[in-house]
Write an enzyme that holds these catalytic residues in place. Structure first.
Site, mmCIF file in Angstrom:
data_model
loop_
_atom_site.group_PDB
_atom_site.id
_atom_site.type_symbol
_atom_site.label_atom_id
_atom_site.label_comp_id
_atom_site.label_asym_id
_atom_site.label_seq_id
_atom_site.Cartn_x
_atom_site.Cartn_y
_atom_site.Cartn_z
ATOM 1 N N GLU A 54 -2.728 -8.934 2.561
ATOM 2 C CA GLU A 54 -3.146 -9.543 3.828
ATOM 3 C C GLU A 54 -4.654 -9.444 4.044
ATOM 4 O O GLU A 54 -5.192 -10.069 4.961
ATOM 5 C CB GLU A 54 -2.378 -8.902 4.997
ATOM 6 C CG GLU A 54 -2.824 -7.529 5.425
ATOM 7 C CD GLU A 54 -2.354 -6.360 4.561
ATOM 8 O OE1 GLU A 54 -2.581 -5.207 4.974
ATOM 9 O OE2 GLU A 54 -1.767 -6.582 3.472
ATOM 10 N N CYS A 104 0.839 -1.195 0.000
ATOM 11 C CA CYS A 104 0.000 0.000 0.000
ATOM 12 C C CYS A 104 0.879 1.252 0.000
ATOM 13 O O CYS A 104 1.627 1.471 -0.949
ATOM 14 C CB CYS A 104 -1.000 -0.036 1.153
ATOM 15 S SG CYS A 104 -2.303 1.217 0.984
ATOM 16 N N HIS A 133 -3.782 -4.498 -0.537
ATOM 17 C CA HIS A 133 -3.423 -5.148 0.728
ATOM 18 C C HIS A 133 -3.525 -6.659 0.547
ATOM 19 O O HIS A 133 -4.623 -7.216 0.663
ATOM 20 C CB HIS A 133 -4.373 -4.704 1.847
ATOM 21 C CG HIS A 133 -4.125 -3.323 2.330
ATOM 22 N ND1 HIS A 133 -3.219 -3.037 3.327
ATOM 23 C CD2 HIS A 133 -4.648 -2.137 1.932
ATOM 24 C CE1 HIS A 133 -3.205 -1.731 3.537
ATOM 25 N NE2 HIS A 133 -4.057 -1.157 2.700
#
Length: 196
Positions: free
Chosen positions: A180, A77, A178
Protein backbone atom coordinates in the site's frame (compact mmCIF):
# COMPACT_ATOMS: atom_id res chain seq x y z
CA UNK A 1 -16.80 -9.45 -4.03
CA UNK A 2 -16.39 -9.39 -0.25
CA UNK A 3 -13.00 -7.96 0.72
CA UNK A 4 -12.27 -7.97 4.44
CA UNK A 5 -9.38 -6.39 6.33
CA UNK A 6 -8.94 -8.24 9.60
CA UNK A 7 -9.15 -5.85 12.55
CA UNK A 8 -6.07 -7.14 14.34
CA UNK A 9 -5.83 -4.17 16.70
CA UNK A 10 -2.19 -3.68 15.69
CA UNK A 11 -2.17 -2.12 12.23
CA UNK A 12 -2.69 1.05 10.26
CA UNK A 13 -5.87 -0.19 8.61
CA UNK A 14 -6.75 3.05 6.81
CA UNK A 15 -3.81 2.92 4.38
CA UNK A 16 -4.62 -0.68 3.37
CA UNK A 17 -8.31 0.20 3.11
CA UNK A 18 -7.54 3.18 0.84
CA UNK A 19 -5.19 1.13 -1.36
CA UNK A 20 -7.86 -1.57 -1.84
CA UNK A 21 -10.56 1.05 -2.51
CA UNK A 22 -8.42 2.52 -5.33
CA UNK A 23 -9.03 -0.78 -7.17
CA UNK A 24 -12.80 -0.25 -7.02
CA UNK A 25 -13.56 -2.46 -4.01
CA UNK A 26 -15.25 -1.49 -0.76
CA UNK A 27 -13.32 -3.33 1.94
CA UNK A 28 -14.88 -4.02 5.33
CA UNK A 29 -12.77 -3.88 8.49
CA UNK A 30 -13.96 -6.61 10.83
CA UNK A 31 -13.08 -9.25 13.38
CA UNK A 32 -16.51 -10.94 13.35
CA UNK A 33 -16.20 -14.64 12.50
CA UNK A 34 -19.16 -14.76 10.10
CA UNK A 35 -17.91 -11.73 8.14
CA UNK A 36 -14.31 -12.97 8.01
CA UNK A 37 -15.25 -16.49 6.90
CA UNK A 38 -17.58 -15.11 4.18
CA UNK A 39 -14.81 -12.93 2.73
CA UNK A 40 -13.63 -13.70 -0.78
CA UNK A 41 -10.27 -12.09 0.03
CA UNK A 42 -8.83 -11.42 3.49
CA UNK A 43 -6.04 -9.03 4.46
CA UNK A 44 -3.99 -9.62 7.62
CA UNK A 45 -2.10 -6.37 8.27
CA UNK A 46 0.18 -5.80 11.23
CA UNK A 47 2.66 -3.30 12.65
CA UNK A 48 4.57 -3.24 15.92
CA UNK A 49 5.76 -6.23 17.90
CA UNK A 50 4.93 -9.88 17.38
CA UNK A 51 4.08 -10.25 21.07
CA UNK A 52 1.56 -7.40 21.02
CA UNK A 53 0.05 -8.70 17.78
CA UNK A 54 -0.35 -12.28 19.05
CA UNK A 55 -1.81 -10.94 22.32
CA UNK A 56 -4.38 -8.96 20.29
CA UNK A 57 -5.22 -11.98 18.10
CA UNK A 58 -5.65 -14.15 21.20
CA UNK A 59 -7.73 -11.53 23.03
CA UNK A 60 -9.97 -11.06 19.98
CA UNK A 61 -10.25 -14.87 19.46
CA UNK A 62 -8.86 -14.58 15.94
CA UNK A 63 -6.15 -17.28 15.94
CA UNK A 64 -8.37 -20.27 15.14
CA UNK A 65 -10.45 -18.09 12.82
CA UNK A 66 -7.41 -17.19 10.69
CA UNK A 67 -6.30 -20.83 10.55
CA UNK A 68 -9.80 -21.87 9.42
CA UNK A 69 -9.72 -19.58 6.38
CA UNK A 70 -9.81 -21.30 2.99
CA UNK A 71 -10.01 -18.13 0.85
CA UNK A 72 -6.87 -16.23 -0.23
CA UNK A 73 -5.32 -14.44 2.77
CA UNK A 74 -2.58 -11.78 2.43
CA UNK A 75 -0.41 -10.99 5.46
CA UNK A 76 1.32 -7.61 5.20
CA UNK A 77 4.60 -6.75 7.00
CA UNK A 78 4.18 -8.09 10.55
CA UNK A 79 1.09 -9.86 9.19
CA UNK A 80 3.42 -11.99 7.04
CA UNK A 81 5.69 -12.74 10.01
CA UNK A 82 2.66 -13.85 12.05
CA UNK A 83 2.14 -16.68 9.53
CA UNK A 84 5.45 -18.19 10.73
CA UNK A 85 6.20 -20.57 13.58
CA UNK A 86 8.09 -18.48 16.13
CA UNK A 87 9.57 -15.00 16.34
CA UNK A 88 12.93 -14.47 18.05
CA UNK A 89 11.61 -11.17 19.42
CA UNK A 90 12.19 -10.73 23.19
CA UNK A 91 12.41 -14.26 24.64
CA UNK A 92 10.59 -15.82 21.71
CA UNK A 93 6.96 -15.51 20.63
CA UNK A 94 4.86 -18.37 19.29
CA UNK A 95 3.14 -17.33 16.06
CA UNK A 96 0.30 -18.82 13.98
CA UNK A 97 2.51 -21.67 12.68
CA UNK A 98 0.82 -21.76 9.29
CA UNK A 99 4.27 -21.64 7.67
CA UNK A 100 6.77 -23.80 9.54
CA UNK A 101 9.55 -21.24 9.62
CA UNK A 102 10.96 -19.15 12.46
CA UNK A 103 11.40 -15.37 12.15
CA UNK A 104 14.79 -14.23 13.49
CA UNK A 105 16.11 -10.71 13.94
CA UNK A 106 18.03 -9.54 10.89
CA UNK A 107 21.83 -9.42 11.12
CA UNK A 108 22.96 -5.83 10.66
CA UNK A 109 26.10 -6.45 8.53
CA UNK A 110 26.96 -2.81 9.29
CA UNK A 111 23.63 -1.71 7.79
CA UNK A 112 21.08 0.23 9.85
CA UNK A 113 18.19 -1.62 11.46
CA UNK A 114 15.30 -1.45 11.02
CA UNK A 115 15.59 -2.10 7.29
CA UNK A 116 13.61 0.94 6.20
CA UNK A 117 13.05 2.26 2.71
CA UNK A 118 12.92 1.04 -0.87
CA UNK A 119 14.56 -2.20 -1.92
CA UNK A 120 14.45 -4.53 -4.89
CA UNK A 121 12.33 -7.67 -4.83
CA UNK A 122 13.02 -10.73 -6.98
CA UNK A 123 9.99 -13.02 -7.37
CA UNK A 124 9.88 -16.60 -8.59
CA UNK A 125 9.20 -16.63 -12.30
CA UNK A 126 5.52 -17.01 -13.10
CA UNK A 127 4.17 -16.49 -9.58
CA UNK A 128 0.66 -15.05 -9.94
CA UNK A 129 1.03 -12.62 -7.03
CA UNK A 130 3.81 -10.86 -9.00
CA UNK A 131 2.22 -11.07 -12.45
CA UNK A 132 2.98 -7.93 -14.47
CA UNK A 133 5.66 -6.76 -11.99
CA UNK A 134 9.21 -6.56 -13.29
CA UNK A 135 11.98 -8.59 -11.70
CA UNK A 136 13.84 -6.32 -9.30
CA UNK A 137 10.94 -3.88 -8.83
CA UNK A 138 11.23 -1.63 -5.78
CA UNK A 139 8.96 -2.08 -2.76
CA UNK A 140 8.86 -0.21 0.56
CA UNK A 141 10.06 -2.01 3.72
CA UNK A 142 10.10 -1.22 7.46
CA UNK A 143 11.22 -4.18 9.63
CA UNK A 144 13.95 -5.61 11.86
CA UNK A 145 12.86 -9.27 11.77
CA UNK A 146 12.66 -11.35 8.61
CA UNK A 147 11.85 -14.87 7.54
CA UNK A 148 14.88 -16.61 6.02
CA UNK A 149 14.57 -17.99 2.51
CA UNK A 150 12.62 -21.25 2.85
CA UNK A 151 10.57 -23.74 0.79
CA UNK A 152 7.54 -21.37 0.82
CA UNK A 153 9.48 -18.30 -0.37
CA UNK A 154 8.02 -16.84 -3.58
CA UNK A 155 10.14 -13.65 -3.65
CA UNK A 156 13.46 -12.59 -2.15
CA UNK A 157 15.11 -9.35 -1.16
CA UNK A 158 18.68 -8.69 -0.06
CA UNK A 159 19.77 -6.55 2.88
CA UNK A 160 23.20 -7.81 3.80
CA UNK A 161 21.89 -11.31 3.10
CA UNK A 162 18.88 -12.73 1.23
CA UNK A 163 15.58 -12.91 3.11
CA UNK A 164 11.99 -13.76 2.24
CA UNK A 165 10.14 -10.78 0.75
CA UNK A 166 7.03 -12.84 -0.03
CA UNK A 167 5.78 -16.26 0.94
CA UNK A 168 2.95 -18.62 -0.02
CA UNK A 169 1.58 -21.79 1.47
CA UNK A 170 -1.72 -22.97 0.00
CA UNK A 171 -4.18 -20.05 0.27
CA UNK A 172 -1.95 -18.05 2.64
CA UNK A 173 0.26 -15.35 1.10
CA UNK A 174 2.51 -12.91 2.91
CA UNK A 175 4.60 -9.90 1.90
CA UNK A 176 7.24 -8.37 4.17
CA UNK A 177 7.00 -5.02 2.38
CA UNK A 178 4.07 -2.59 2.39
CA UNK A 179 2.31 -2.86 -1.00
CA UNK A 180 0.00 0.00 0.00
CA UNK A 181 3.09 2.26 0.21
CA UNK A 182 4.96 0.84 -2.80
CA UNK A 183 3.68 2.88 -5.74
CA UNK A 184 2.79 1.20 -9.03
CA UNK A 185 4.41 -2.16 -8.18
CA UNK A 186 2.50 -2.35 -4.90
CA UNK A 187 -0.76 -1.40 -6.61
CA UNK A 188 -0.22 -4.15 -9.20
CA UNK A 189 0.45 -6.72 -6.47
CA UNK A 190 -2.76 -5.77 -4.65
CA UNK A 191 -4.66 -5.99 -7.94
CA UNK A 192 -3.21 -9.45 -8.58
CA UNK A 193 -4.27 -10.63 -5.13
CA UNK A 194 -7.75 -9.16 -5.43
CA UNK A 195 -8.27 -10.76 -8.85
CA UNK A 196 -7.09 -14.27 -7.88
Amino acid sequence: MNVVILDTGCANLSSVKSAVARHGYTPVVSREAEIVLRADKLFLPGVGTAQAAMDQLRERELIDLIKACTQPVLGICLGMQLLGRRSEETRGVDLLNIIEQDVPKMTDFGLPLPHMGWNRVYPQAGNRLFQGIEDGAYFYFVHSYAMPVNPWTIAQCNYGEPFTAAVQKDNFFGVQFHPERSGAAGAQLLKNFLEM
